[in-house]
Design a protein around this motif. Structure first.
Motif, short mmCIF file in Angstrom:
data_model
loop_
_atom_site.label_atom_id
_atom_site.label_comp_id
_atom_site.label_asym_id
_atom_site.label_seq_id
_atom_site.Cartn_x
_atom_site.Cartn_y
_atom_site.Cartn_z
N VAL A 16 -5.34 11.13 -1.64
CA VAL A 16 -4.96 10.18 -2.68
C VAL A 16 -5.70 8.88 -2.41
O VAL A 16 -5.67 8.36 -1.29
CB VAL A 16 -3.45 9.94 -2.71
CG1 VAL A 16 -3.08 8.89 -3.75
CG2 VAL A 16 -2.70 11.26 -3.00
N GLY A 18 -5.85 5.08 -3.18
CA GLY A 18 -5.16 3.92 -3.74
C GLY A 18 -3.69 3.93 -3.41
O GLY A 18 -2.95 4.83 -3.83
N GLY A 19 -3.24 2.93 -2.65
CA GLY A 19 -1.87 2.91 -2.15
C GLY A 19 -0.94 1.97 -2.90
O GLY A 19 -0.25 1.16 -2.29
N GLY A 23 -0.04 5.80 -6.57
CA GLY A 23 -0.58 6.55 -5.45
C GLY A 23 0.50 7.08 -4.53
O GLY A 23 0.48 8.26 -4.15
N VAL A 27 1.61 10.84 -3.60
CA VAL A 27 1.73 11.24 -2.19
C VAL A 27 3.05 11.95 -1.94
O VAL A 27 3.10 13.02 -1.32
CB VAL A 27 1.61 9.99 -1.29
CG1 VAL A 27 2.17 10.27 0.11
CG2 VAL A 27 0.16 9.53 -1.19
N LEU A 39 -3.81 9.38 2.56
CA LEU A 39 -3.84 8.28 1.60
C LEU A 39 -4.88 7.27 2.06
O LEU A 39 -4.79 6.71 3.16
CB LEU A 39 -2.47 7.60 1.50
CG LEU A 39 -2.41 6.32 0.66
CD1 LEU A 39 -2.74 6.61 -0.80
CD2 LEU A 39 -1.03 5.67 0.76
N GLU A 41 -6.41 3.66 1.49
CA GLU A 41 -6.07 2.35 0.92
C GLU A 41 -7.16 1.36 1.29
O GLU A 41 -7.47 1.19 2.47
CB GLU A 41 -4.71 1.89 1.43
CG GLU A 41 -4.40 0.43 1.23
CD GLU A 41 -4.44 -0.02 -0.23
OE1 GLU A 41 -4.93 -1.13 -0.48
OE2 GLU A 41 -3.99 0.76 -1.10
N THR A 218 -5.88 6.89 -7.80
CA THR A 218 -4.90 5.90 -8.26
C THR A 218 -5.35 4.52 -7.80
O THR A 218 -4.55 3.73 -7.31
CB THR A 218 -3.50 6.22 -7.70
OG1 THR A 218 -3.56 6.25 -6.26
CG2 THR A 218 -2.98 7.56 -8.21
N ALA A 219 -6.65 4.26 -7.97
CA ALA A 219 -7.28 3.07 -7.39
C ALA A 219 -7.36 1.89 -8.35
O ALA A 219 -8.13 0.96 -8.12
CB ALA A 219 -8.67 3.43 -6.88
N GLY A 489 1.96 9.82 -11.62
CA GLY A 489 1.72 10.02 -10.20
C GLY A 489 2.43 11.25 -9.69
O GLY A 489 1.86 12.08 -8.95
#
Length: 496
Positions: A16, A18-19, A23, A27, A39, A41, A218-219, A489
């Protein structure tokens, strides 16, 4: 770039990128299925969380009133004297269609509305915490009771900061490998065009390649990229203040397009708000986050440097106008305007936004004195307020919990909540345009599967959050951004 790679050598089942809220929701959906998840980030741990960290945590959901919400929100002694009007699926759909002028994708809309409430209940079951948002979405009435308004009632405990803290804890409880300081730069595909991994650059300057069965992007959008803003939104947008993360540069949108992903959504509009114009640190402020917004504008007047009003401050509830009025401010002389209130309205302004030390405000005992403290045409400023005061309908009672119809018959009109600005001291808050997120991204189906120009799924590639285009255009109803991040998500993470 295509490459051959053996699945047996994968670093994870799912990566994934982008945290933020979307995101982390992806996750959780993957990790709770037993998938091995990494993940990535871009921010270091003290700069992580994407735009979600900077939000108030408000999430728009369907519900049948306070009793229905008890299973979701934390207990609060005020519940005993609180009225929360139900918010139906039909109202949700009508609000989305109204504020986007009918440009919202109907299939994405249906999924969002149907799944948002069960998705939040699922997130609560994992350990996220929610509450009623008294300080933002309710007014205390004369009898001491509270009435919520505007269809947006629920938010995360601790706002955006609390949301990211909860998400991070839950991810670690499920064994997710969170790698901070990793800027994803491109996607890796095999010879058949399937996405099998990500290339990234670490904060130390190392180039890394990570492989997985699936990648969920998911950035975020491109709101932090001044060059892209000017190209897609138009001249002047390079001057907007970035409310949230400085890292949403459009990297993964470009990476997806490079392997054939189709554009999705509206690249020419965005979410933008009224934002403190003169605060010393008014971009990506991790301490004040969302509290640099100025969202009580519908109770007062907005006046530009020419001393003129330029929009209907009371056209609708704040939740349906605030995300488009930042653009209106940007178009004013100097991209600045002033929110003006008198002492009768001042106590009603949001405490978390108007009562902090260090914010921009001018105070004076008379309108003439106030005008002299501002960068405005003083005579026009005074005349505008005098003309407004004379035009207010005195036959209707003021009530901020409903669209009260207390209007000002003037150009532009003020359709609701028109109160004469007569009682000193007087207050002026300088505001500019703060950009939140852009509405253009990649095209997906309703499961977050990224599509190419032929409408085919690019195998192994998913998107959610700001990167998923199609839900919003021109404007959006408050709280639907986080709602969409949760729903899509979860959908993407459930398939990846």
């Amino acid at each position: 770039m295509s490459t051959e790679h053996s699945p047996q050598n994968n670093d994870a089942d799912v990566i994934v990128v982008g945290g933020g809220n979307a995101g982390f929701t992806a996750v959780h959906a993957a990790a709770t299925r037993g998938r091995k998840v990494i993940l990535l980030e871009r921010g270091t741990e003290d700069m992580a969380g994407g735009n979600s960290f900077y939000t108030a945590g408000a999430t728009r959901i369907v519900h049948d009133g306070l009793e229905d919400l008890q299973s979701l929100v934390e207990d609060d002694p005020r519940h005993a004297t609180t009225v929360v009007p139900p918010y139906s699926a039909e109202e949700y759909r009508a609000d989305l269609e109204k504020v986007t002028e009918g440009r919202n994708d109907p299939e994405l809309t249906d999924v969002l509305i149907e799944e948002i409430t069960p998705t939040l209940l699922w997130l609560k079951s994992l350990g996220l915490k929610y509450r009623l948002m008294y300080e933002r979405q309710a007014y205390e009435r004369a009898d001491g009771s509270y009435l919520f308004w505007g269809g947006l009632h629920v938010g995360n405990v601790g706002g955006g900061e609390g949301m990211i803290e909860d998400h991070t804890r839950v991810a670690r409880e499920h064994g997710v490998d969170i790698r901070y300081g990793h800027r994803a730069t491109s996607l890796i595909t095999d010879d058949a065009g399937k996405v099998i991994g990500v290339r990234a650059t670490t904060d130390d300057g190392d180039e890394v390649e990570l492989h997985a069965e699936s990648v969920v992007m998911t950035a975020g959008g491109f709101e932090s990229n001044a060059e892209w803003r000017r190209e897609h939104l138009g001249e002047g947008w390079e001057n907007a203040k970035v409310r949230g993360t400085p890292y949403n540069q459009g990297d993964m949108i470009a990476a997806a397009q490079a392997i054939g992903a189709a554009e999705g959504g509206d690249f020419g509009t965005c979410h933008s708000v009224q934002w403190d114009a003169l605060c010393a640190n008014n971009e990506s402020n991790r301490e004040l986050t969302n509290r640099l917004t100025r969202q009580s504008y519908f109770l007062g007047l907005l006046i530009n440097r020419d001393g003129e009003r330029f929009l209907d401050e009371g056209a609708d509830f704040r939740n349906y106008t605030y995300a488009k009025y930042g653009k209106e401010i940007l178009q004013q002389p100097g991209s600045v305007a002033y929110q003006v209130y008198d002492s009768t309205i001042r106590p009603m302004l949001r405490t978390e936004e108007y009562d902090m030390p260090g914010i921009s405000v001018q105070v004076a005992d008379t309108i003439e004195e106030l005008a002299g403290k501002l960068d405005v045409d003083e005579k026009a400023f005074v005349r505008t307020i005098e003309d407004f005061n004379a035009s207010v309908n005195s036959d209707v009672d003021f009530d901020p919990t409903v669209k009260d119809g207390k209007n000002a018959d003037i150009t532009p009109p003020k359709s609701n909540w028109a109160v004469p600005v007569k009682q000193g001291p007087f207050y002026a808050y300088p505001v500019t345009c703060g950009i939140t997120f852009t509405f253009g991204g990649v095209k997906t189906d309703t499961h977050g599967r990224v599509l190419n120009e032929r409408g085919e799924h690019i195998e192994g590639l998913y998107a959610a959050g700001e990167m998923l285009g199609g839900l919003f255009s021109t404007n959006y109803p408050g709280g639907t951004g986080l709602a969409a991040g949760c729903v899509f998500g979860r959908r993407a993470g459930s398939l990846a």
